[in-house]
Design an enzyme around this catalytic site. Structure first.
Site, short mmCIF file in Angstrom:
data_model
loop_
_atom_site.label_atom_id
_atom_site.label_comp_id
_atom_site.label_asym_id
_atom_site.label_seq_id
_atom_site.Cartn_x
_atom_site.Cartn_y
_atom_site.Cartn_z
N GLU A 197 0.87 -1.18 0.00
CA GLU A 197 0.00 0.00 0.00
C GLU A 197 0.91 1.22 0.00
O GLU A 197 1.48 1.59 1.03
CB GLU A 197 -0.92 -0.02 1.23
N CYS A 231 -1.64 9.45 2.87
CA CYS A 231 -1.23 8.89 1.58
C CYS A 231 -2.26 9.15 0.48
O CYS A 231 -1.92 9.11 -0.70
CB CYS A 231 -0.95 7.40 1.70
#
Length: 452
Positions: A197, A231
C-alpha cells in the site's frame, strides 16, 4: 508462532471484539501517545482517523467473517460430471505487517483485522518515528492476545530491514513507493507474497461545471487533515484556466474557516519531524525558484514557532513542469494548483504520471464523470468528495502500479490473507474415465465434439 496453527473460529470472534473494546478503553491513551510522537496531533483527528476506522473494521469483520469463510461452490464441466467443486478458504499462516508513522494505529491494525478474521497469526513492525504509540500498541495487544497470536516488534530501521527478510506466509507493507521496492526485494528472497500500500500524487480534478466554493472546501478538508500527512490526500489540483484565481481564493477562504488560527489551534496537526519539515520547505523553495507564485494561508497572521513543528498551509500556482513539487509526493500542507484548457488536457496530465493511489473528481455531469473514470487509472476514486472512500469497509482499498498492489478492508482483507484452496470431489459415476488410455475412436469422436 507457526507451530500453534490457525486460530479457531471462536478465538477469532473473541479477539476481534476484544481488540475493539481495548481500543475504545485506551482511546485517550492513544490520542496522547500519538500527540507526543508528532509534537502535536489533533485528538479528534486521532480518534476519527486512527481509532474509529479500526474499531469499525474489527466489528465489521466479526459480523461477517463466518460468511466469508464458507466454502463456495463452483461449476464443473459437463464431461467431468458427476462431481463437485468448491473453494475452501484457509489462513495463510503467519502474516507480517510493516506500518508507517502517519496513521500509526490505523495502518497497523486495519490490516490486522483482515488477517485475524482469516485465522492467521500476526507480527507487526510499527514505525520508529512513533515510539510512544508503538509501545502502547504492544501493551494493548498484550492485553488481548497471547504473544503466539499477535506480537509487536519495536525497533529502528535496521529491525525493519531484518523483519522484511523473515519467511512470513504473507507480508503487508504501507509506506512510500521507494521503500516498497526494497521491501518487495527483501521478501522475494523467501518467495514471500506481498501486499504493498504505497502512495503517489493523487490528483483532484475540478470540472468547470462544479461550484468552486464547494470543491475548494472539500479539497481543503482532505488536504489539511493531519496537516496533509495522508497517503490519499489530494496532492495537486487541476482546475480550468479561467477558474484558477477564483479557486485559489475559495481554497484560502475555506482553509481559513477550517483553521482560523494555526499556532495554538488544537485541530491543526504538526509535521512529524524536522527532517520532514525541511523537505517540505525545500519543495516550496524549489517551486518558487522555478517561477511559482506562493499563496500562504495564515488567517491570524501568526508567527509559527519552528520548535512547535507546525507549517502554514501554502498554495502554489504557475509552477514549472520540472518543479520537484510536481514530481514527488508532497505529504504536507502544500497544494500545487495546475490549470488546464480542456478536460482532455487534465486527463493527459494525470495519465502522464504513475497511477495514483486516489483520484478525486468534482463534477455533476454524469457523462463527464464516466469519461474521466474510463480514461484514467487509480487505486480508488471519490467523486465530489475526498478521503471518505477509504473508510468504507465494503469497498476494497489498494493501489495500482506504482501506488501499490493488492487490497484490503472488509472482505477484500479476508481474501488477501486467505488461501483459496480448490477442492474437486468425484462422484461414483463420472465421465472422466472416457479420457484415459488406450485412446482410440471413442476419444476421437469425443474430441471432435469438444473441439467443434
Amino acid at each position: 508462532m507457526a507451530e500453534h496453527g490457525a486460530l479457531s473460529v471462536a478465538r477469532r470472534d473473541d479477539a476481534l471484539e476484544g481488540l475493539a473494546a481495548a481500543l475504545i478503553r485506551h482511546a485517550d491513551d492513544f490520542a496522547r501517545a500519538v500527540a507526543q510522537d508528532f509534537g502535536h496531533r489533533s485528538t479528534h483527528e486521532t480518534k476519527l482517523a486512527d481509532l474509529y476506522p479500526v474499531v469499525a473494521g474489527l466489528r465489521h469483520a466479526r459480523k461477517h467473517f463466518r460468511r466469508w469463510m464458507k466454502p463456495r461452490r463452483r461449476p464443473i464441466r459437463m464431461m467431468f460430471q458427476i462431481a463437485s467443486g468448491r473453494i475452501h478458504y484457509q489462513p495463510l499462516g503467519i502474516v507480517g505487517i510493516i506500518s508507517p508513522w502517519n496513521y500509526p494505529v490505523q495502518l497497523a491494525l486495519s490490516p490486522l483485522a483482515g488477517a485475524l478474521a482469516a485465522g492467521n497469526r500476526i507480527m507487526i513492525k510499527p514505525s520508529e518515528l512513533t515510539p510512544h504509540t508503538s509501545a502502547l500498541l504492544a501493551r494493548v495487544l498484550g492485553e488481548v492476545f497471547d504473544e503466539s497470536e499477535a506480537a509487536v516488534v519495536e525497533g529502528g530501521a535496521d529491525v525493519a530491514r531484518s523483519f522484511a527478510r523473515l519467511p512470513f506466509d504473507h507480508l503487508f507493507f504501507t509506506g512510500s513507493t521507494a521503500v516498497g521496492r526494497d521491501v518487495m526485494k527483501a521478501a522475494s528472497e523467501n518467495l514471500v507474497p506481498v501486499t504493498l500500500e504505497l502512495g503517489g500524487k493523487s490528483p483532484a480534478i475540478v470540472a468547470p461545471d462544479y461550484p468552486l466554493p464547494e470543491a475548494a472546501e472539500r479539497i481543503a478538508v482532505g488536504k489539511l487533515f493531519n496537516a496533509g500527512q495522508t497517503c490519499i490526500a489530494p496532492d495537486y489540483v487541476l482546475v480550468a484556466r479561467e477558474h484558477e484565481a477564483a479557486f485559489v481564493r475559495a481554497f484560502r477562504d475555506a482553509a481559513g474557516r477550517l483553521y482560523p488560527t494555526l499556532a495554538a489551534n488544537p485541530d491543526y496537526t504538526a509535521i512529524i519531524s524536522e527532517r520532514h519539515r525541511e523537505r517540505l520547505r525545500g519543495l516550496v523553495a524549489d517551486a518558487e525558484a522555478k517561477g511559482a507564485v506562493l499563496h500562504a494561508i495564515n488567517p491570524a497572521g501568526e508567527r509559527l514557532d519552528p520548535a512547535a513543528g507546525k507549517l502554514e498551509p501554502v498554495v502554489l500556482t504557475g509552477m514549472s513542469a520540472d518543479a520537484a513539487v510536481l514530481q514527488e509526493e508532497i505529504f504536507g500542507p502544500v497544494l500545487p494548483v495546475v490549470s488546464y484548457g480542456t478536460l482532455e488536457e487534465a486527463i493527459g496530465f494525470v495519465n502522464d504520471r504513475p497511477h495514483p493511489l486516489a483520484l478525486y473528481l468534482f463534477s455533476r455531469d454524469r457523462g463527464l464523470v464516466k469519461r474521466v473514470l474510463d480514461r484514467t487509472s487509480s487505486g480508488g476514486v471519490a467523486v465530489n468528495e475526498t478521503l471518505l472512500h477509504c473508510v468504507q469497509e465494503e469497498l476494497p482499498f489498494g493501489g495500482v502500479g506504482a501506488s501499490g498492489m493488492g487490497s484490503y478492508h472488509g472482505e477484500a482483507g479476508f481474501r488477501t490473507f486467505s488461501h483459496a484452496r480448490s477442492v474437486f470431489r468425484r462422484g461414483r459415476v463420472n465421465g472422466a474415465g472416457m479420457t484415459k488410455p488406450p485412446y482410440g475412436r471413442r476419444v476421437e469422436r469425443m474430441l471432435s465434439f469438444l473441439l467443434r
